[in-house]
Design an enzyme around this catalytic site. Structure first.
Site, mmCIF file in Angstrom:
data_model
loop_
_atom_site.group_PDB
_atom_site.id
_atom_site.type_symbol
_atom_site.label_atom_id
_atom_site.label_comp_id
_atom_site.label_asym_id
_atom_site.label_seq_id
_atom_site.Cartn_x
_atom_site.Cartn_y
_atom_site.Cartn_z
ATOM 1 N N ASN A 11 30.730 -40.064 -8.254
ATOM 2 C CA ASN A 11 29.828 -39.956 -9.403
ATOM 3 C C ASN A 11 30.707 -39.698 -10.625
ATOM 4 O OD1 ASN A 11 27.959 -39.279 -11.344
ATOM 5 N ND2 ASN A 11 27.273 -37.390 -10.340
ATOM 6 N N TRP A 12 30.905 -40.744 -11.404
ATOM 7 C CA TRP A 12 31.825 -40.620 -12.551
ATOM 8 C C TRP A 12 31.230 -39.817 -13.707
ATOM 9 C CZ3 TRP A 12 34.408 -46.125 -13.456
ATOM 10 C CH2 TRP A 12 35.190 -46.435 -12.335
ATOM 11 N N LYS A 13 29.942 -39.604 -13.662
ATOM 12 C CA LYS A 13 29.253 -38.901 -14.763
ATOM 13 C C LYS A 13 29.606 -39.561 -16.096
ATOM 14 C CE LYS A 13 29.036 -34.781 -11.936
ATOM 15 N NZ LYS A 13 28.872 -33.336 -11.847
ATOM 16 N N HIS A 95 19.749 -36.044 -9.755
ATOM 17 C CA HIS A 95 20.921 -35.163 -9.798
ATOM 18 C C HIS A 95 20.527 -33.884 -10.535
ATOM 19 C CE1 HIS A 95 24.827 -33.570 -10.934
ATOM 20 N NE2 HIS A 95 25.327 -34.278 -9.935
ATOM 21 N N GLU A 97 21.906 -32.281 -12.769
ATOM 22 C CA GLU A 97 22.100 -32.355 -14.229
ATOM 23 C C GLU A 97 20.935 -33.086 -14.890
ATOM 24 O OE1 GLU A 97 26.088 -33.940 -14.057
ATOM 25 O OE2 GLU A 97 26.749 -32.042 -13.192
ATOM 26 N N GLU A 167 23.198 -30.949 -2.701
ATOM 27 C CA GLU A 167 24.165 -30.501 -3.692
ATOM 28 C C GLU A 167 23.731 -29.148 -4.264
ATOM 29 O OE1 GLU A 167 26.658 -33.936 -5.496
ATOM 30 O OE2 GLU A 167 24.890 -33.620 -6.721
ATOM 31 N N GLY A 173 30.950 -28.800 -9.780
ATOM 32 C CA GLY A 173 31.896 -28.646 -10.879
ATOM 33 C C GLY A 173 32.499 -27.260 -11.002
ATOM 34 N N SER A 209 31.895 -29.804 -5.470
ATOM 35 C CA SER A 209 33.302 -29.406 -5.365
ATOM 36 C C SER A 209 34.004 -29.929 -4.108
ATOM 37 C CB SER A 209 33.447 -27.887 -5.468
ATOM 38 O OG SER A 209 33.065 -27.447 -6.764
ATOM 39 N N GLY A 230 32.045 -35.660 -7.518
ATOM 40 C CA GLY A 230 32.069 -35.764 -8.970
ATOM 41 C C GLY A 230 33.492 -35.788 -9.500
ATOM 42 N N GLY A 231 33.960 -34.650 -9.951
ATOM 43 C CA GLY A 231 35.262 -34.533 -10.597
ATOM 44 C C GLY A 231 36.397 -35.234 -9.863
HETATM 45 P P1 PGA Z 1 31.681 -32.125 -8.340
HETATM 46 O O1 PGA Z 1 30.290 -32.841 -8.687
HETATM 47 O O2 PGA Z 1 32.289 -32.860 -7.188
HETATM 48 O O3 PGA Z 1 32.490 -32.251 -9.602
HETATM 49 O O4 PGA Z 1 31.354 -30.704 -8.000
HETATM 50 C C1 PGA Z 1 29.446 -33.322 -7.675
HETATM 51 C C2 PGA Z 1 28.235 -33.967 -8.286
HETATM 52 O O5 PGA Z 1 27.793 -33.533 -9.363
HETATM 53 O O6 PGA Z 1 27.687 -34.942 -7.729
#
Ligand code: PGA
Length: 248
Positions: A11-13, A95, A97, A167, A173, A209, A230-231
């Site tokens: 997930n590149w956000k 998600h 967010e 999640e 994050g 994470s 994500g990251g």
């Molecule tokens: P993260 O994000 O791996 O940076 O914790 C995961 C996500 O938001 O899908």
């Protein structure tokens, strides 16, 4: 995405540029195997680039959000059929967010998931509790409510295509992944709920994470079919290390 290996979705956000993406995608193509099950969910403007650069590779591509509407006067929105037009295989839906920053509630998430499935793509529906919900002991109630919202009205098409990502919001994050015990417990709960609804084939991912150094342990937990990353998906080398950890 195939069922063969554990599924790794990046997930590149809100990150990337044409140049940066081209380098990252080239590195991923060079480093993955044809039997890996991986995909990247890119920002909307880069779908054409993903389509162009990833066609014919083992890497799937998808989006991070979608409109619940098919078409009409919805300025700024992108429909599921538009995403399918670009060869998207999957779409992240609900998600945390999107839920916390853009006010998406369970009902919206359901409509988006239905739209994605109806367009022939895989909805990756995210569920997860906040830190205060966990501290109050409400984890089970929150995640089952979020999943039930989808399952109670899911079309057969959606049931067939559904992927769920657990999640925990406090793990996203933060560098603090959930413990193996917590993941095992919630995944068992969600798996039971899926079975009860007659959804036996759905893959259950863990996200929050996931890094190269904890991927193997997290992916080896019973009931974990893959990871939403994500990251660590922004660094090709680290993402490939996670893909490698997902191999049998
Ligand atoms: P993260 O994000 O791996 O940076 O914790 C995961 C996500 O938001 O899908």
């Amino acid at each position: 995405m195939t069922n063969a290996a554990k599924t790794i979705v990046g997930n590149w956000k809100l990150h990337g540029s044409l140049q940066e993406n081209a380098a990252r995608l080239a590195a991923l193509k060079a480093g993955c195997r044809s039997d890996d099950a991986l995909a990247v969910c890119v920002p909307f403007p880069y779908l054409a680039q993903a389509q162009q650069l990833l066609q014919g590779s083992a890497i799937g591509w998808g989006a991070q959000n979608v409109s619940e509407h098919a078409k009409g006067a919805f300025t700024g929105e992108v429909s599921a059929t538009m995403l399918a037009d670009f060869g998207c295989g999957c779409v992240i839906v609900g998600h945390s967010e999107r839920r916390s920053l853009y006010g998406e509630d369970d009902a919206t998430v359901v409509r988006k998931a239905q739209a994605v499935a109806a367009a022939g793509m895989t909805p990756i529906v995210c569920v997860g509790e906040t830190l205060s919900e966990r501290e109050r002991g409400d984890t089970a109630q929150v995640v089952t409510r979020q999943l039930a919202a989808v399952l109670t009205v899911a079309s057969e098409e959606l049931k067939h295509r559904l992927v769920v990502a657990y999640e925990p919001v406090w793990a996203i994050g933060t560098g603090r992944a959930a413990s193996e015990e917590d993941v095992r417990e919630v995944h068992a709960l969600l798996r039971g709920q899926l079975k009860e609804a007659g959804v036996n084939g759905a893959r259950l991912l863990y996200g929050g994470s996931v890094k190269a150094n904890n991927a193997k342990a997290l992916l080896n937990i019973a009931g974990v079919d893959g990871a939403l990353v994500g990251g660590a998906s922004l660094d090709a080398e680290e993402f490939l290390a996670i893909v490698q950890a997902a191999r049998a």
